[in-house]
Each structure stands twice: as structure tokens, then as C-alpha cells.
Design a protein around this motif. Structure first.
Motif, mmCIF file in Angstrom:
data_model
loop_
_atom_site.group_PDB
_atom_site.id
_atom_site.type_symbol
_atom_site.label_atom_id
_atom_site.label_comp_id
_atom_site.label_asym_id
_atom_site.label_seq_id
_atom_site.Cartn_x
_atom_site.Cartn_y
_atom_site.Cartn_z
ATOM 1 N N LYS A 1 70.233 21.740 60.299
ATOM 2 C CA LYS A 1 70.367 21.861 58.843
ATOM 3 C C LYS A 1 71.820 21.622 58.427
ATOM 4 N N ARG A 2 72.759 22.175 59.166
ATOM 5 C CA ARG A 2 74.182 21.981 58.860
ATOM 6 C C ARG A 2 74.537 20.503 58.977
ATOM 7 N N CYS A 3 74.018 19.827 59.993
ATOM 8 C CA CYS A 3 74.289 18.389 60.158
ATOM 9 C C CYS A 3 73.733 17.583 58.996
ATOM 10 N N GLU A 4 72.562 17.950 58.503
ATOM 11 C CA GLU A 4 71.975 17.249 57.358
ATOM 12 C C GLU A 4 72.834 17.420 56.110
ATOM 13 N N GLU A 5 73.455 18.586 55.970
ATOM 14 C CA GLU A 5 74.287 18.874 54.796
ATOM 15 C C GLU A 5 75.669 18.242 54.895
ATOM 16 N N LEU B 1 83.805 12.549 60.995
ATOM 17 C CA LEU B 1 83.539 13.882 61.519
ATOM 18 C C LEU B 1 82.053 14.221 61.476
ATOM 19 N N GLY B 2 81.368 13.854 60.410
ATOM 20 C CA GLY B 2 79.932 14.128 60.306
ATOM 21 C C GLY B 2 79.147 13.474 61.431
ATOM 22 N N THR B 3 79.470 12.233 61.735
ATOM 23 C CA THR B 3 78.804 11.520 62.827
ATOM 24 C C THR B 3 79.121 12.173 64.161
ATOM 25 N N PHE B 4 80.390 12.548 64.354
ATOM 26 C CA PHE B 4 80.784 13.225 65.589
ATOM 27 C C PHE B 4 79.997 14.519 65.777
ATOM 28 N N LEU B 5 79.875 15.304 64.711
ATOM 29 C CA LEU B 5 79.151 16.571 64.805
ATOM 30 C C LEU B 5 77.686 16.354 65.154
ATOM 31 N N ARG B 6 77.062 15.356 64.559
ATOM 32 C CA ARG B 6 75.661 15.054 64.875
ATOM 33 C C ARG B 6 75.504 14.693 66.347
ATOM 34 N N GLN B 7 76.439 13.885 66.866
ATOM 35 C CA GLN B 7 76.381 13.500 68.273
ATOM 36 C C GLN B 7 76.613 14.710 69.185
ATOM 37 N N ARG B 8 77.533 15.560 68.793
ATOM 38 C CA ARG B 8 77.846 16.750 69.599
ATOM 39 C C ARG B 8 76.658 17.707 69.637
ATOM 40 N N VAL B 9 76.016 17.935 68.513
ATOM 41 C CA VAL B 9 74.842 18.812 68.467
ATOM 42 C C VAL B 9 73.733 18.229 69.342
#
Length: 126
Positions: A11-15, A27-35
Motif C-alpha cells: 500500500k505504501r508503494c502504491e502511494e 526513489l519510488g521505483t527503488f522502494l518498489r524493487q526493494r520491497v
């Protein structure tokens, strides 16, 4: 409990906003990949350190909701350099032309590297 953590991170990644101007550095793309790499098994992933995982989530939530920007508002929308948010975006964007970036860098360099009017070098204050 791992399933709940996984769903919260999704949910956080979607937001989290994606900045298309920073391809490969967003950063958003990095976070999605990390999750995706941490939760390889999705809801069935075993979390080795649940407390650390929860702390990471809360940190991301504070950043995403601008807690510190609201808690410590700046007087202006610029930094000490006088560069605006839009000028920073141009400098940091992946696809902008070199001419746009060179123009802004030149302006910054002139602002911070210029000699005083009388031609004497500036001395650092002690």
C-alpha cells in the motif's frame, strides 16, 4: 503477521509517487524493487527482525507524508543557494538537455564563486 506487513508495504508503494524524470534514480521505483526483493515470497515471507521491519515502514510513512516538512517548515521554497524546487528538478532530471543544466550550473557557480567588486580575494572568517 508477515502478511499484514507485506500488505502495508504494498500500500505504501502504491502511494509513493514515481518521478519519471529520474529514470534509474527514482526513489519510488527503488522502494518498489526493494520491497519485492525483501518479500520474495509475498505474504508467506518470514521476517527475521519484525521490529526493524516495522521501524522501516514507519520511517517511510513519515517521509511520504511530509511529517518533517510540516513540523519544520522553511521560510522559503528555496535552499541557501537560492535555487528553486523547479530548478533543482531540472538539474536532477535524467532527460533534460545539457544546455539547460549547464545554464543553471553556470548561474550557481557565478553566484558562489564570484570575486568581490573591488577585486580582492575573500578571506574566510575565523
Amino acid at each position: 503477521m508477515a502478511a499484514t506487513r507485506y500488505r502495508r508495504f504494498l500500500k505504501r508503494c502504491e502511494e509513493w509517487p514515481k518521478d519519471e524524470s529520474k529514470k534509474g534514480r527514482d526513489l519510488g521505483t527503488f522502494l518498489r524493487q526493494r520491497v519485492a526483493s525483501v518479500f520474495r515470497e509475498g505474504e508467506n515471507t518470514q521476517i527475521s527482525d519484525p521490529e526493524k521491519c516495522d521501524q522501516m515502514y514507519e520511517s517511510l510513512a513519515r517521509i511520504n507524508s511530509n511529517v518533517y516538512k510540516e513540523k519544520f517548515p522553511g521560510a522559503k521554497d528555496t535552499s541557501f543557494t537560492g535555487v528553486t524546487v523547479e530548478e533543482c528538478r531540472i538539474l536532477l532530471a535524467t532527460g533534460n538537455t545539457d544546455e539547460e543544466k549547464k545554464g543553471l550550473w553556470k548561474t550557481l557557480m557565478e553566484r558562489f564563486c564570484s570575486k568581490p567588486e573591488d577585486g580582492t580575494p575573500e578571506k574566510a572568517e575565523k
